[in-house]
Design a protein around this motif. Sequence first.
Motif, PDB file in Angstrom:
ATOM      1  N   ALA A 279     -99.836   1.107-111.438  1.00 58.30           N
ATOM      2  CA  ALA A 279     -99.479   0.357-112.647  1.00 58.30           C
ATOM      3  C   ALA A 279     -99.629   1.271-113.852  1.00 58.30           C
ATOM      4  CB  ALA A 279    -100.374  -0.877-112.797  1.00 58.30           C
ATOM      5  N   ASP A 280     -98.932   0.912-114.940  1.00 56.96           N
ATOM      6  CA  ASP A 280     -99.039   1.653-116.201  1.00 56.96           C
ATOM      7  C   ASP A 280     -98.785   3.146-116.003  1.00 56.96           C
ATOM      8  OD1 ASP A 280     -99.826  -0.767-117.459  1.00 56.96           O
ATOM      9  OD2 ASP A 280    -101.881  -0.438-116.781  1.00 56.96           O
ATOM     10  N   VAL A 281     -97.691   3.475-115.301  1.00 56.52           N
ATOM     11  CA  VAL A 281     -97.373   4.879-115.028  1.00 56.52           C
ATOM     12  C   VAL A 281     -96.808   5.529-116.283  1.00 56.52           C
ATOM     13  CG1 VAL A 281     -96.131   6.485-113.551  1.00 56.52           C
ATOM     14  CG2 VAL A 281     -96.855   4.268-112.634  1.00 56.52           C
ATOM     15  N   ALA A 282     -97.389   6.657-116.682  1.00 59.92           N
ATOM     16  CA  ALA A 282     -96.885   7.441-117.812  1.00 59.92           C
ATOM     17  C   ALA A 282     -96.441   8.793-117.286  1.00 59.92           C
ATOM     18  CB  ALA A 282     -97.979   7.602-118.869  1.00 59.92           C
ATOM     19  N   TRP A 283     -95.106   9.002-117.226  1.00 57.00           N
ATOM     20  CA  TRP A 283     -94.558  10.202-116.615  1.00 57.00           C
ATOM     21  C   TRP A 283     -94.637  11.382-117.574  1.00 57.00           C
ATOM     22  CZ3 TRP A 283     -93.960   9.318-111.672  1.00 57.00           C
ATOM     23  CH2 TRP A 283     -93.634   8.039-111.244  1.00 57.00           C
ATOM     24  N   GLY A 284     -94.926  12.551-117.021  1.00 56.37           N
ATOM     25  CA  GLY A 284     -94.973  13.751-117.840  1.00 56.37           C
ATOM     26  C   GLY A 284     -95.305  14.951-116.995  1.00 56.37           C
ATOM     27  N   GLU A 285     -95.560  16.091-117.659  1.00 59.60           N
ATOM     28  CA  GLU A 285     -95.985  17.275-116.909  1.00 59.60           C
ATOM     29  C   GLU A 285     -97.249  16.949-116.123  1.00 59.60           C
ATOM     30  OE1 GLU A 285     -96.957  22.002-117.727  1.00 59.60           O
ATOM     31  OE2 GLU A 285     -96.071  20.750-119.293  1.00 59.60           O
ATOM     32  N   THR A 286     -98.112  16.151-116.733  1.00 56.85           N
ATOM     33  CA  THR A 286     -99.200  15.494-116.017  1.00 56.85           C
ATOM     34  C   THR A 286     -98.939  14.002-116.091  1.00 56.85           C
ATOM     35  OG1 THR A 286    -100.815  17.221-116.534  1.00 56.85           O
ATOM     36  CG2 THR A 286    -101.669  15.064-115.922  1.00 56.85           C
ATOM     37  N   THR A 287     -98.766  13.369-114.954  1.00 54.84           N
ATOM     38  CA  THR A 287     -98.493  11.934-114.885  1.00 54.84           C
ATOM     39  C   THR A 287     -99.794  11.173-114.694  1.00 54.84           C
ATOM     40  OG1 THR A 287     -96.244  12.220-114.042  1.00 54.84           O
ATOM     41  CG2 THR A 287     -97.343  10.139-113.518  1.00 54.84           C
ATOM     42  N   THR A 288     -99.957  10.067-115.415  1.00 50.62           N
ATOM     43  CA  THR A 288    -101.145   9.231-115.261  1.00 50.62           C
ATOM     44  C   THR A 288    -100.733   7.835-114.814  1.00 50.62           C
ATOM     45  OG1 THR A 288    -101.090   8.525-117.578  1.00 50.62           O
ATOM     46  CG2 THR A 288    -102.375  10.507-117.066  1.00 50.62           C
ATOM     47  N   PHE A 289    -101.618   7.173-114.076  1.00 54.37           N
ATOM     48  CA  PHE A 289    -101.352   5.798-113.661  1.00 54.37           C
ATOM     49  C   PHE A 289    -102.648   5.122-113.222  1.00 54.37           C
ATOM     50  CE2 PHE A 289    -101.015   8.307-109.803  1.00 54.37           C
ATOM     51  CZ  PHE A 289    -101.573   7.524-108.806  1.00 54.37           C
TER      52      PHE A 289
END
Length: 436
Positions: free
Chosen positions: A255-265
């Motif tokens: 949930a709450d996936v934030a895509w990027g060079e480093t991805t957080t979820f």
Amino acid sequence: MDIKKAHFIGIGGVGMAATAKLLRDSGAVVTGSDEEVYPPISDFLEAEGLAYTTPYSAANIPSDADLIVIGKNAKLVAETNEEVRAAQMSGVRILSFPEVLGELSQQRQSVVVVGSYGKSTSTALMAHILEESGLDPSYFIGAIPYTPSTNARMGAGNIFVLEGDEYPASNTDPRSKFLLMHPAHALVTPLAHDHFNVFPTPESYLAPFTKLVELLPQDGTLVVSVAGSLSKQFIASISRPVITYGVHEGDFRAADVAWGETTTFSLMQGTSKIAELETSLLGEHNVENIVGVAAFLLARRLVTPEQIVRAVATFKGIRRRLDKKSDHTSIPVYEGFGSSYDKLKSAIAAMKLHFPRRRLVVVFEPNTIAWRSRATLAQYDDAFRGANKVVVFNPPHDGKETQLSLEDIVARIQGAGIETVGVDSAATALSVLESD
């Protein structure tokens, strides 16, 4: 496994090389042979000090070998290979490499990771988390990882993590490799119809996975992805308890996936947040791999959420699984292993997700049987959706009338509205890319 000297015929295969290392590390003297060996396996064998001889010859087999392991390569048949013929006439015990893995792991808690795609990454990640958490696992990974530092290791702990393959064990044994690994537990990544030459229908493809479930002991843990095109059909057929996972749905999800060079979820179990994770891996499919591995480890209470968080952040993935080839180019270059329709689609989706404003050029080698078969020509209609240009190498020819030509493939991709160029050499491909 009481083996003093083993000889591997076809040691240049990634599974054979990894098994040779495990057997060597368990105390056996190991020799090997192959027709030719290429990087990264040649580099692996050299780094591990595993000697091998080329080409194949009956003289390669040590006179005092008490085990011969023969690979699955199509050239490893007695009718055309004198070394295989000599092995079969020698009276020495012969095994396939999955049979060796089964014997090495049968006294431990074996966790077999299977599925159509994502299993190499999932196996490596599970091994990495267990290793970083001090559990000293044994493991076998069917690819070359960046982390852990090797693809095969005999640890002192009770857990043995094994990547399992549904493909036949050898040229004389049609059983799926993973059925020979004495599974105590199983993690099943997304399932989609693959290996059409062996499994002509979806039902025949799912059959060995069903047999795998039947092999699990009553107290074994079964974790299954919901994401593949055949996954929900498979889950519906299971009569024992199963834990499901996915990115958007399942008992465990992201949930709450934030895509990027480093991805957080956020890792979720039902409506409960278990942990906040970050990863440098690309694509939704890799978030899914992390969720699946975490689901298994937490269900078995092998590690804590905090240990998972720390290990996932340092996990660098698998070579040729969307790994960046250089940090010194103005245009990012990644290498993927699109050996099937679903793997290729997920790789392109990952590139578009992380680089939405970039023009995407795909260089494609249709080497696997599925990509060369006229029966699967329709897959080219949308396989490259999202790419701006495709450079296709001439496929290897097997002499069959059902073989697709380069012209067939190029025309089909062009018919989907994508700029496509066919090439027959690396030099031509470079020329096309340089003029782009």
